[in-house]
Design a protein around this motif. Structure first.
Motif, PDB file in Angstrom:
ATOM      1  N   ASN A   1       0.854  -1.182   0.000  1.00 55.41           N
ATOM      2  CA  ASN A   1       0.000   0.000   0.000  1.00 55.41           C
ATOM      3  C   ASN A   1       0.884   1.224   0.000  1.00 55.41           C
ATOM      4  O   ASN A   1       1.881   1.280   0.723  1.00 55.41           O
ATOM      5  N   LEU A   2       0.555   2.186  -0.847  1.00 62.28           N
ATOM      6  CA  LEU A   2       1.361   3.398  -0.990  1.00 62.28           C
ATOM      7  C   LEU A   2       0.528   4.614  -0.623  1.00 62.28           C
ATOM      8  O   LEU A   2      -0.636   4.721  -1.020  1.00 62.28           O
ATOM      9  N   ALA A   3       1.125   5.523   0.124  1.00 66.54           N
ATOM     10  CA  ALA A   3       0.473   6.789   0.469  1.00 66.54           C
ATOM     11  C   ALA A   3       1.532   7.872   0.605  1.00 66.54           C
ATOM     12  O   ALA A   3       2.701   7.594   0.886  1.00 66.54           O
ATOM     13  N   ILE A   4       1.111   9.118   0.404  1.00 64.51           N
ATOM     14  CA  ILE A   4       2.005  10.272   0.525  1.00 64.51           C
ATOM     15  C   ILE A   4       1.371  11.240   1.525  1.00 64.51           C
ATOM     16  O   ILE A   4       0.204  11.627   1.379  1.00 64.51           O
ATOM     17  N   GLY A   5       2.129  11.625   2.534  1.00 63.92           N
ATOM     18  CA  GLY A   5       1.610  12.522   3.555  1.00 63.92           C
ATOM     19  C   GLY A   5       1.031  13.799   2.967  1.00 63.92           C
ATOM     20  O   GLY A   5       1.695  14.474   2.175  1.00 63.92           O
ATOM     21  N   ASN A   6      -0.221  14.119   3.336  1.00 68.64           N
ATOM     22  CA  ASN A   6      -0.904  15.367   2.949  1.00 68.64           C
ATOM     23  C   ASN A   6      -1.180  15.502   1.457  1.00 68.64           C
ATOM     24  O   ASN A   6      -1.623  16.562   1.011  1.00 68.64           O
ATOM     25  N   HIS A   7      -0.929  14.490   0.666  1.00 67.40           N
ATOM     26  CA  HIS A   7      -1.136  14.576  -0.780  1.00 67.40           C
ATOM     27  C   HIS A   7      -2.107  13.494  -1.250  1.00 67.40           C
ATOM     28  O   HIS A   7      -1.989  12.336  -0.862  1.00 67.40           O
ATOM     29  N   LYS A   8      -3.022  13.881  -2.094  1.00 66.84           N
ATOM     30  CA  LYS A   8      -3.901  12.928  -2.757  1.00 66.84           C
ATOM     31  C   LYS A   8      -3.258  12.495  -4.065  1.00 66.84           C
ATOM     32  O   LYS A   8      -2.394  13.195  -4.614  1.00 66.84           O
ATOM     33  N   MET A   9      -3.675  11.333  -4.564  1.00 66.63           N
ATOM     34  CA  MET A   9      -3.142  10.799  -5.812  1.00 66.63           C
ATOM     35  C   MET A   9      -4.293  10.550  -6.780  1.00 66.63           C
ATOM     36  O   MET A   9      -5.324   9.997  -6.397  1.00 66.63           O
ATOM     37  N   THR A  10      -4.106  10.941  -8.031  1.00 67.46           N
ATOM     38  CA  THR A  10      -5.093  10.680  -9.077  1.00 67.46           C
ATOM     39  C   THR A  10      -4.554   9.589  -9.989  1.00 67.46           C
ATOM     40  O   THR A  10      -3.522   9.778 -10.650  1.00 67.46           O
ATOM     41  N   VAL A  11      -5.220   8.450 -10.006  1.00 68.12           N
ATOM     42  CA  VAL A  11      -4.781   7.299 -10.803  1.00 68.12           C
ATOM     43  C   VAL A  11      -5.186   7.525 -12.259  1.00 68.12           C
ATOM     44  O   VAL A  11      -6.354   7.789 -12.550  1.00 68.12           O
ATOM     45  N   VAL A  12      -4.224   7.406 -13.196  1.00 74.11           N
ATOM     46  CA  VAL A  12      -4.508   7.676 -14.613  1.00 74.11           C
ATOM     47  C   VAL A  12      -4.082   6.539 -15.540  1.00 74.11           C
ATOM     48  O   VAL A  12      -4.481   6.506 -16.709  1.00 74.11           O
ATOM     49  N   GLU A  13      -3.278   5.607 -15.046  1.00 77.39           N
ATOM     50  CA  GLU A  13      -2.798   4.503 -15.895  1.00 77.39           C
ATOM     51  C   GLU A  13      -2.655   3.246 -15.064  1.00 77.39           C
ATOM     52  O   GLU A  13      -2.282   3.306 -13.888  1.00 77.39           O
ATOM     53  N   ALA A  14      -2.989   2.108 -15.658  1.00 82.69           N
ATOM     54  CA  ALA A  14      -2.768   0.820 -15.013  1.00 82.69           C
ATOM     55  C   ALA A  14      -2.250  -0.161 -16.052  1.00 82.69           C
ATOM     56  O   ALA A  14      -2.885  -0.364 -17.092  1.00 82.69           O
ATOM     57  N   ASP A  15      -1.080  -0.726 -15.812  1.00 80.03           N
ATOM     58  CA  ASP A  15      -0.481  -1.735 -16.699  1.00 80.03           C
ATOM     59  C   ASP A  15      -0.389  -1.270 -18.149  1.00 80.03           C
ATOM     60  O   ASP A  15      -0.670  -2.033 -19.082  1.00 80.03           O
ATOM     61  N   GLY A  16      -0.013  -0.018 -18.367  1.00 76.33           N
ATOM     62  CA  GLY A  16       0.163   0.474 -19.733  1.00 76.33           C
ATOM     63  C   GLY A  16      -1.119   0.843 -20.434  1.00 76.33           C
ATOM     64  O   GLY A  16      -1.121   1.027 -21.659  1.00 76.33           O
ATOM     65  N   ASN A  17      -2.219   0.976 -19.701  1.00 76.06           N
ATOM     66  CA  ASN A  17      -3.505   1.363 -20.285  1.00 76.06           C
ATOM     67  C   ASN A  17      -4.093   2.522 -19.487  1.00 76.06           C
ATOM     68  O   ASN A  17      -4.052   2.513 -18.245  1.00 76.06           O
ATOM     69  N   TYR A  18      -4.658   3.495 -20.200  1.00 75.09           N
ATOM     70  CA  TYR A  18      -5.267   4.630 -19.527  1.00 75.09           C
ATOM     71  C   TYR A  18      -6.549   4.209 -18.834  1.00 75.09           C
ATOM     72  O   TYR A  18      -7.319   3.393 -19.353  1.00 75.09           O
ATOM     73  N   VAL A  19      -6.778   4.760 -17.647  1.00 75.04           N
ATOM     74  CA  VAL A  19      -8.006   4.478 -16.905  1.00 75.04           C
ATOM     75  C   VAL A  19      -8.738   5.792 -16.656  1.00 75.04           C
ATOM     76  O   VAL A  19      -8.155   6.881 -16.737  1.00 75.04           O
ATOM     77  N   GLU A  20     -10.020   5.675 -16.366  1.00 75.95           N
ATOM     78  CA  GLU A  20     -10.807   6.861 -16.010  1.00 75.95           C
ATOM     79  C   GLU A  20     -10.218   7.421 -14.721  1.00 75.95           C
ATOM     80  O   GLU A  20     -10.149   6.717 -13.705  1.00 75.95           O
ATOM     81  N   PRO A  21      -9.760   8.679 -14.723  1.00 80.56           N
ATOM     82  CA  PRO A  21      -9.059   9.201 -13.540  1.00 80.56           C
ATOM     83  C   PRO A  21      -9.935   9.164 -12.284  1.00 80.56           C
ATOM     84  O   PRO A  21     -11.124   9.475 -12.333  1.00 80.56           O
ATOM     85  N   PHE A  22      -9.335   8.750 -11.173  1.00 83.58           N
ATOM     86  CA  PHE A  22     -10.018   8.825  -9.879  1.00 83.58           C
ATOM     87  C   PHE A  22      -8.977   9.119  -8.811  1.00 83.58           C
ATOM     88  O   PHE A  22      -7.794   8.801  -8.960  1.00 83.58           O
ATOM     89  N   THR A  23      -9.421   9.748  -7.727  1.00 87.77           N
ATOM     90  CA  THR A  23      -8.492  10.261  -6.716  1.00 87.77           C
ATOM     91  C   THR A  23      -8.616   9.474  -5.416  1.00 87.77           C
ATOM     92  O   THR A  23      -9.724   9.149  -4.977  1.00 87.77           O
ATOM     93  N   VAL A  24      -7.467   9.157  -4.821  1.00 87.37           N
ATOM     94  CA  VAL A  24      -7.425   8.348  -3.595  1.00 87.37           C
ATOM     95  C   VAL A  24      -6.400   8.935  -2.624  1.00 87.37           C
ATOM     96  O   VAL A  24      -5.516   9.705  -3.011  1.00 87.37           O
ATOM     97  N   ASN A  25      -6.541   8.545  -1.364  1.00 90.33           N
ATOM     98  CA  ASN A  25      -5.549   8.908  -0.349  1.00 90.33           C
ATOM     99  C   ASN A  25      -4.419   7.894  -0.272  1.00 90.33           C
ATOM    100  O   ASN A  25      -3.302   8.227   0.128  1.00 90.33           O
TER     101      ASN A  25
END
Length: 572
Positions: A249-273
């Motif tokens: 599990n990966l997290a960054i203090g005080n920063h949200k992450m927007t996922v945009v790619e999985a395994d070399g394929n673009y995904v519908e962007p979504f934001t996680v902690n």
């Protein structure tokens, strides 16, 4: 005359433009050997490329050809390298799987991998012989968009995060233990690594809780990784997991992450902690550096899916012009409870294809149900699929199938389903299994559904996470479910926007459904990406259109029966 000149110069300009966009061949000369290194501040033998651990990063553009001249400088063992996520259209012999696509490269021998990287994305490479990935044989492979193309999102710069776990016990000790009676499990890793660096039995952040840091990180081998950023910018983190065992599990203090790619394929962007990452997976996330610019921040990696006996790994997000040695003031993010599978499932369920991604065919011509179980053969503990534990033959399947050699592997058909009364919630009533080198033969260009069914292991109330990786293809993830898969679950398949992946997880006591098109002539591995599980037989072989494979380099098949026939000039 003026029109003729205009046409002439227009043609010249067009040729020059096409030339500037032309794909390149990128040449690399590598030597695999052992070195002494201290990835977690403890010196061990590490498998390296050109004396470098992790191996050199390959950076190319979509459409480029990669040419790697690989010399085996190991003294007593073979080696191969798998280019994880690269589909190898037209070059199945370059997939880098020992006994499947090629022979292991012997000590002091050289083998040339040459293949096209046809799709932009975040990939990596790793050893695929024995458990050499767990010894450190891996590196990043980044494919940028081709000239003239653009990503569907903006960022100012990118960073690589190659995640791994690390054992102090050698892979040879591990393999002997896994194949012993009584069975000796490898246990949990001693440390987690970020870009080949971690800290064993110490805490960089100890001072935050009022203590003092016990880490001696003066060695560049195990110094904390620092990512230098500027305030108010957007950064792409390219994340890949090469772990031998650990789900992360990966997290960054005080920063949200927007996922945009999985395994070399673009995904519908979504934001996680925070986000879960299983072995064999890769992602791209975007972060915005919009926090207090006078501080630095922790990036934390922790264990998921197993009771963690391994300390989280930490890196520093360094807001310039702050000093990189300035430790963050806040505590590192806390990894979710290891068995909070609802949290894990919530993340996986959010991964959907971006608009414009190819959709799956509406129906499959064939369905294969694969039951994952833990079993025994003569008292030795194995993993099996539909009660068959994978064994590999001395002659690579690609060569033996292409040249129709008899008796090179088990030609019987592997089972495509399992007993209708099998209770996936309990240990197997009959724990005995068999071992085989058989393969699933798929009709070329047909559409196939595979149902990966998880079950209880040999011990009561134990079912593990299994991340599965398919070579040579991307597939659509149609859905997940709890318990045993049933015909009623077909109506729940997502055919609207299922993500394209090359790796996917099966959750404990659950199932995962995938669909793919068998459009890539060759012989491909499909297996659990946990290194000891594959070593214990959790995988299958899939062959399709092998008769259409063009010339296979003789160096790929100079072992076993094909090697003997080559020596006697009996192969075409």
């Amino acid at each position: 005359m003026a029109k003729s000149l205009l046409l002439f110069f227009t043609c010249i300009a067009s040729v020059l433009l096409q030339t500037s966009f032309a794909a390149k061949t990128r040449h690399f000369k590598w030597e695999v050997s052992y070195i002494y290194a201290s990835p977690d501040c403890n010196e061990r033998l590490v498998m390296a490329i050109n004396g470098q651990f992790p191996g050199p990063t390959i950076r190319a553009k979509a459409g480029d050809t990669i040419h790697v001249e690989l010399k085996n400088a190991l003294h007593t063992e073979g080696v191969v390298i798998h280019w994880h996520g690269i589909r190898q259209y037209g070059t199945p012999w370059a997939d880098g799987t020992a006994s499947i696509s090629q022979c292991a490269i012997n000590p002091e021998e050289t083998f040339v991998y040459r293949f096209e990287v046809d799709k932009a994305g975040t990939y990596f490479y790793h050893g695929h012989y024995g458990m050499q990935r767990a010894a450190g044989l891996y590196g990043s492979l980044i494919v940028d968009v081709a000239d003239g193309e653009e990503e569907p999102f903006h960022y100012d710069a990118d960073f690589n995060l190659l995640l791994s776990d690390w054992y102090h016990q050698s892979i040879y000790d591990q393999m002997v233990g896994l194949s012993s009676k009584p069975f000796r499990w490898i246990g949990e890793p001693q440390s987690l690594l970020i870009n080949g660096r971690g800290q064993y039995n110490c805490s960089l952040a100890a001072h935050v809780a009022g203590g003092t840091s016990a880490c001696n990180v003066s060695s560049k081998d195990c110094a904390a990784v620092v990512f230098q950023v500027l305030p108010n910018k957007t950064y792409r983190l390219r994340i890949a997991s090469t772990t031998s065992l650990a789900s992360l599990n990966l997290a960054i203090g005080n920063h949200k992450m927007t996922v945009v790619e999985a395994d070399g394929n673009y995904v519908e962007p979504f934001t996680v902690n925070d986000m879960d990452i299983y072995s064999g997976e890769s992602y791209s996330v975007l972060i915005t550096t919009n926090q207090n610019p006078s501080s630095n921040y922790w990036l934390s990696i922790g264990v998921r899916g197993r009771k963690p006996n391994t300390q989280p790994a930490l890196a520093i997000i360094n807001y310039r012009p702050n000093s990189a040695s300035k430790l963050p003031e806040s505590t590192p993010p806390i990894t979710p409870v290891w068995n909070d599978y609802a949290h894990s499932k919530s993340f996986s369920y959010k991964i959907l294809a971006r608009e414009g991604t190819p959709k799956p065919p509406p129906h499959a011509a064939r369905r294969i149900a694969m039951l994952n179980t833990q079993n025994r053969i003569d008292g030795y503990i194995k993993w099996a699929i539909n009660n068959v534990s994978l064994a590999l033959p001395p002659t690579p399947y690609l060569g033996s199938m292409r040249y129709r050699l008899k008796n090179a592997f088990d030609a019987s058909k592997p089972p495509e389903s399992f007993s209708s009364d099998y209770d996936v919630m309990k240990p197997p009533t009959n724990a005995n299994t068999t071992q085989s080198t058989n393969a699933y033969v798929i009709q070329l260009n047909s559409t196939v559904d595979i149902i990966l069914q998880n079950a209880n292991a040999l011990a009561d109330n134990v079912s593990e996470i299994h991340p599965w990786h398919l070579h040579g293809h991307d597939f659509w993830v149609l859905g997940y479910g709890d318990g045993r898969f049933g015909e009623k679950d077909v109506s729940k398949f997502n055919l609207k926007n299922p993500p394209l992946r090359n790796s996917v997880v099966i959750f404990p006591y659950g199932w995962t459904a995938i669909r793919y098109v068998a459009d890539n002539p060759g012989v491909w591995a499909f297996h659990c990406h946990i290194e000891p599980h594959l070593h214990m037989g959790m995988g299958v072989i899939i062959a399709e259109g092998v008769e259409y494979v063009k010339r296979i380099p003789k160096e790929a098949i100079t072992c076993g029966m094909t090697g003997k026939m080559l020596m006697n000039n009996k192969l075409p």
